[in-house]
Design an enzyme around this catalytic site. Sequence first.
Site, short mmCIF file in Angstrom:
data_model
loop_
_atom_site.label_atom_id
_atom_site.label_comp_id
_atom_site.label_asym_id
_atom_site.label_seq_id
_atom_site.Cartn_x
_atom_site.Cartn_y
_atom_site.Cartn_z
N ASP A 102 62.85 47.15 25.19
CA ASP A 102 62.53 46.83 23.81
C ASP A 102 63.60 47.49 22.93
O ASP A 102 64.69 46.94 22.78
CB ASP A 102 61.11 47.35 23.56
CG ASP A 102 60.54 46.97 22.23
OD1 ASP A 102 60.08 45.83 22.09
OD2 ASP A 102 60.53 47.82 21.33
N ASP A 158 51.00 47.01 29.66
CA ASP A 158 49.69 47.30 29.08
C ASP A 158 49.68 47.20 27.56
O ASP A 158 50.72 47.21 26.91
CB ASP A 158 49.27 48.72 29.42
CG ASP A 158 50.03 49.77 28.60
OD1 ASP A 158 51.26 49.71 28.58
OD2 ASP A 158 49.37 50.61 27.96
P1 IMP Z 1 61.87 50.98 24.66
O1 IMP Z 1 62.23 52.41 24.83
O2 IMP Z 1 61.55 50.68 23.22
O3 IMP Z 1 62.88 50.03 25.22
O4 IMP Z 1 60.48 50.81 25.35
C1 IMP Z 1 60.32 50.26 26.56
C2 IMP Z 1 58.88 50.48 26.99
O5 IMP Z 1 57.97 50.11 25.96
C3 IMP Z 1 58.55 49.57 28.14
O6 IMP Z 1 58.80 50.21 29.35
C4 IMP Z 1 57.08 49.30 27.94
O7 IMP Z 1 56.32 50.30 28.57
C5 IMP Z 1 56.88 49.38 26.46
N1 IMP Z 1 56.87 48.05 25.84
C6 IMP Z 1 57.81 47.48 25.06
N2 IMP Z 1 57.48 46.25 24.67
C7 IMP Z 1 56.28 46.00 25.24
C8 IMP Z 1 55.40 44.86 25.24
O8 IMP Z 1 55.66 43.79 24.65
N3 IMP Z 1 54.26 44.99 25.95
C9 IMP Z 1 53.93 46.13 26.64
N4 IMP Z 1 54.73 47.21 26.67
C10 IMP Z 1 55.89 47.15 25.98
#
Ligand code: IMP
Length: 178
Positions: A102, A158
Site C-alpha cells: 500500500d 484482514d
Molecule cells: P504499507 O506499509 O502501507 O504498504 O502496508 C502494507 C500492509 O497494510 C499490508 O501488509 C496489509 O497488512 C495492510 N493493508 C494495506 N492495504 C490493505 C487492504 O486493502 N486490506 C487489508 N490490509 C491492507
Amino acid sequence: MHQDIERILLSEEEIAQIVDRIADQINKDYQGKELMLIGLLKGSISFMADLMKKITVPCKIDFIAASSYGNGTVSKGRVNILKDVSQSVENMDILIVEDIIDSGNTLSFISKYLAAKHAGSVKICTLLNKPSRRQTDIPVDYVGVDIPDEFVVGYGLDFAEYYRNLPYIGILKPSVYS
Ligand code: IMP
Ligand code: MG
C-alpha cells in the site's frame, strides 16, 4: 462474513493462476541458487503457503511480524518488529513474501532491516499492489496484480483481524469500516 463483501476481486481460481505465474518466474530467476522466503505475518500466510508449494529450488522459510494498522485502514508510517526471523539471514538470497503493498512503508523498512543483517540479496514479492497509494518508493520484483485504491480482505488479508479465512479476495463494503 460474505454479506460484508461488495464484490469478489479475485476468485480462488484466479489467485491460483497468479501464484503459478509468479512461482514459474521465481524458479527461473533463482535457478542454481537457494532461496529464503520470508513471509510478513499475518497477511501473507495463504499466499506463502500456496507459493512455497510451487517453488522448485532449495528453499527455507521464515516469518517476520511487523506492526499493523491496528483497527484502521490507513498506514501510520511507523513500523515496529513484533516477531523477528528465527534463523540467520547472512548471505542468504531473501524473497520477502507480502500480501499487499500500500504505502510501501512496511516493505521499505523490512528490506533495509534485512540488508542490515547482511542478507546476500533482498527481493520483494507481493500478491497485490496498490500503486496509487505509494508513499515510499520501493522496487517490487514480483507482483500478482495491481489493484485500485479499495480496501480488500480475504486470503489472509484482514479488517480488524476478521475475514482472513475467506478463500477469495473481496472488496469490503465501506459501510463495514466507516
Ligand atoms: P504499507 O506499509 O502501507 O504498504 O502496508 C502494507 C500492509 O497494510 C499490508 O501488509 C496489509 O497488512 C495492510 N493493508 C494495506 N492495504 C490493505 C487492504 O486493502 N486490506 C487489508 N490490509 C491492507
Ligand atoms: Mg501485511
